[in-house]
Design an enzyme around this catalytic site. Structure first.
Site, PDB file in Angstrom:
ATOM      1  N   HIS A 145       0.536  -1.657   0.218  1.00 12.97           N
ATOM      2  CA  HIS A 145      -0.094   0.268   0.204  1.00 12.97           C
ATOM      3  C   HIS A 145       0.756   1.125   0.319  1.00 12.97           C
ATOM      4  O   HIS A 145       2.082   1.735   1.200  1.00 12.97           O
ATOM      5  CB  HIS A 145      -0.711  -0.329   1.298  1.00 12.97           C
ATOM      6  CG  HIS A 145      -1.842   1.188   1.431  1.00 12.97           C
ATOM      7  ND1 HIS A 145      -2.037   2.155   2.071  1.00 12.97           N
ATOM      8  CD2 HIS A 145      -2.860   1.471   0.601  1.00 12.97           C
ATOM      9  CE1 HIS A 145      -2.696   2.553   1.894  1.00 12.97           C
ATOM     10  NE2 HIS A 145      -3.839   3.168   1.332  1.00 12.97           N
ATOM     11  N   GLU A 193      -4.238   3.447  -8.298  1.00 13.81           N
ATOM     12  CA  GLU A 193      -5.549   4.392  -8.249  1.00 13.81           C
ATOM     13  C   GLU A 193      -6.106   5.531  -9.092  1.00 13.81           C
ATOM     14  O   GLU A 193      -4.599   6.057  -9.239  1.00 13.81           O
ATOM     15  CB  GLU A 193      -6.118   4.266  -7.214  1.00 13.81           C
ATOM     16  CG  GLU A 193      -7.146   4.892  -6.416  1.00 13.81           C
ATOM     17  CD  GLU A 193      -7.684   4.848  -5.065  1.00 13.81           C
ATOM     18  OE1 GLU A 193      -6.357   4.249  -3.919  1.00 13.81           O
ATOM     19  OE2 GLU A 193      -8.097   5.542  -4.864  1.00 13.81           O
ATOM     20  N   HIS A 231      -0.889  10.284  -2.481  1.00 15.82           N
ATOM     21  CA  HIS A 231      -2.392  10.347  -2.149  1.00 15.82           C
ATOM     22  C   HIS A 231      -3.464  11.076  -2.577  1.00 15.82           C
ATOM     23  O   HIS A 231      -4.509  10.762  -2.790  1.00 15.82           O
ATOM     24  CB  HIS A 231      -2.376   9.846  -1.218  1.00 15.82           C
ATOM     25  CG  HIS A 231      -3.765   9.123  -0.168  1.00 15.82           C
ATOM     26  ND1 HIS A 231      -4.246   9.868   0.123  1.00 15.82           N
ATOM     27  CD2 HIS A 231      -4.626   7.810  -1.034  1.00 15.82           C
ATOM     28  CE1 HIS A 231      -5.218   9.066   0.952  1.00 15.82           C
ATOM     29  NE2 HIS A 231      -5.188   8.723   0.304  1.00 15.82           N
TER      30      HIS A 231
HETATM   31  O1  G3P Z   1      -6.664   1.747  -2.806  1.00 13.11           O
HETATM   32  C1  G3P Z   1      -6.577   1.036  -1.722  1.00 13.11           C
HETATM   33  C2  G3P Z   1      -6.910   1.836  -0.697  1.00 13.11           C
HETATM   34  O2  G3P Z   1      -5.270   2.202  -0.642  1.00 13.11           O
HETATM   35  C3  G3P Z   1      -8.333   3.025  -0.252  1.00 13.11           C
HETATM   36  O3  G3P Z   1      -7.321   3.993  -0.196  1.00 13.11           O
HETATM   37  O4  G3P Z   1      -6.976   6.530   0.535  1.00 13.11           O
HETATM   38  O5  G3P Z   1      -5.639   4.561   0.855  1.00 13.11           O
HETATM   39  O6  G3P Z   1      -6.120   5.408  -1.332  1.00 13.11           O
HETATM   40  P1  G3P Z   1      -6.249   5.031   0.245  1.00 13.11           P
HETATM   41 CA    CA Z   2      -4.884   3.775  -2.801  1.00 19.83          CA
END
Ligand code: G3P
Ligand code: CA
Length: 306
Positions: free
Chosen positions: A50, A159, A92
């Protein structure tokens, strides 16, 4: 992994058959390993780093991605924003403030301006126990720099963040993926998974290239009491364009996981950093986890022999 997508459809079909014959019941992590033996090896549970190995190094820097690769994560997760001059960069937040020494929106700054920022020092201040002088001055990487660094053997779980802010983001993403031969051209399966909270963004990508596997991220308000539910109608709609869903792990229970899998969809909850939580979710039958600690998940997976 090159055969990942080709083998996915067969493996998903196998899951559907298994689940149709015998509806999942509470089972141990070890018992689930037996069921996993019915799946293609390429369908092993995915260890998704992540924002890179962001528990160990500043998120969305090449250092965090390199650690993820060293820790043998299956995918590095990349959140995308777009600069004023239309360049996709890994970050992010839609603003620069939290993870750099800059301020304001990414969309209001050129790449040259963003490249002058320090994207590593904040981590040393926030995590003195993990501070490393080499993190000072790390740059915000562009998507292209990441793909050039980790090459065609890398696996990328990308993403589209805030697609409403960035018209043309999906086209630019697919242009770059095609340039680096990651979209399944030349008969090769795609080496990427694309995820978004935006169904519109995913549906657009699906129209532009239906070969790319997509994950529909699910947002459930943490302030709302109780667990989230998902309806058959929602899952049937998602199945039209995506191969799975990604919910917040804190808001789901075993019934949620079972329901998703009964629909033949993958489920990759986010963001699970604690080994006990990982084990519980694996017992429930998730098919992958986002974690800032791919080393912890790797050990959990080894202990469960999945
Ligand atoms: O993409 C999975 C997770 O990362 C979604 O939450 O806010 O960390 O991008 P975020
Ligand atoms: Ca993410």
């Amino acid at each position: 992994m090159k055969q990942w997508f080709k083998r996915l459809s067969g493996a998903v079909l196998a899951v559907v058959v298994v689940l149709a014959i015998s509806a999942p019941t509470p089972q141990t992590f070890a018992a689930q390993s037996d069921q996993s033996a019915l799946l293609s090896p390429a369908d092993k549970i995915l260890n998704i780093a992540h924002r890179g190995a962001s528990g160990h190094a500043p998120e969305h820097t090449l250092a965090a991605y390199e650690k993820a690769v060293q820790m043998k994560a299956d995918y590095i997760e990349i959140d995308l924003q777009m600069t004023k001059d239309g360049v996709l960069v890994a970050m992010h937040d839609e603003t620069l403030d939290r993870t750099t020494n800059g301020t304001g929106y990414v969309k209001d700054h050129t790449l040259a301006e963003i490249k002058r920022l320090d994207a590593g020092s904040w981590f040393n201040r926030k995590h003195p126990d993990k501070a490393n002088p080499t993190y000072v001055g790390l740059q915000v990487p562009t998507l292209e720099e990441i793909l050039q660094t980790f090459g065609p053997e890398g696996h990328y779980y990308i993403e589209t963040k805030e697609p409403g802010l960035y018209p043309g983001m999906e086209e630019e993403l697919l242009r770059i993926l095609a340039k680096y031969k990651l979209t399944g051209q030349d008969g090769r399966p795609p080496d990427v998974i694309i995820q978004s909270f935006s169904p519109h963004s995913l549906q657009k990508i699906h129209r532009l290239n239906p070969a790319i596997p997509l994950i529909q991220l699910m947002w459930y308000d943490p302030a709302t009491p109780g667990k989230a539910t998902i309806t058959d109608a929602e899952l049937n709609r998602i199945k039209q364009y995506a191969v799975g869903v990604g919910p917040n792990y804190r808001k789901i229970d075993q019934a949620y996981v079972v329901k998703v899998r009964r629909h033949g969809l993958l489920i990759h909850p986010y963001t699970v950093d604690d080994a006990k939580d990982m084990k519980r979710l694996l017992d429930w039958g998730v098919t992958g986890l986002f974690t800032g600690y791919p080393d912890v998940l790797r050990d959990v997976l080894k202990s469960g022999k999945v």
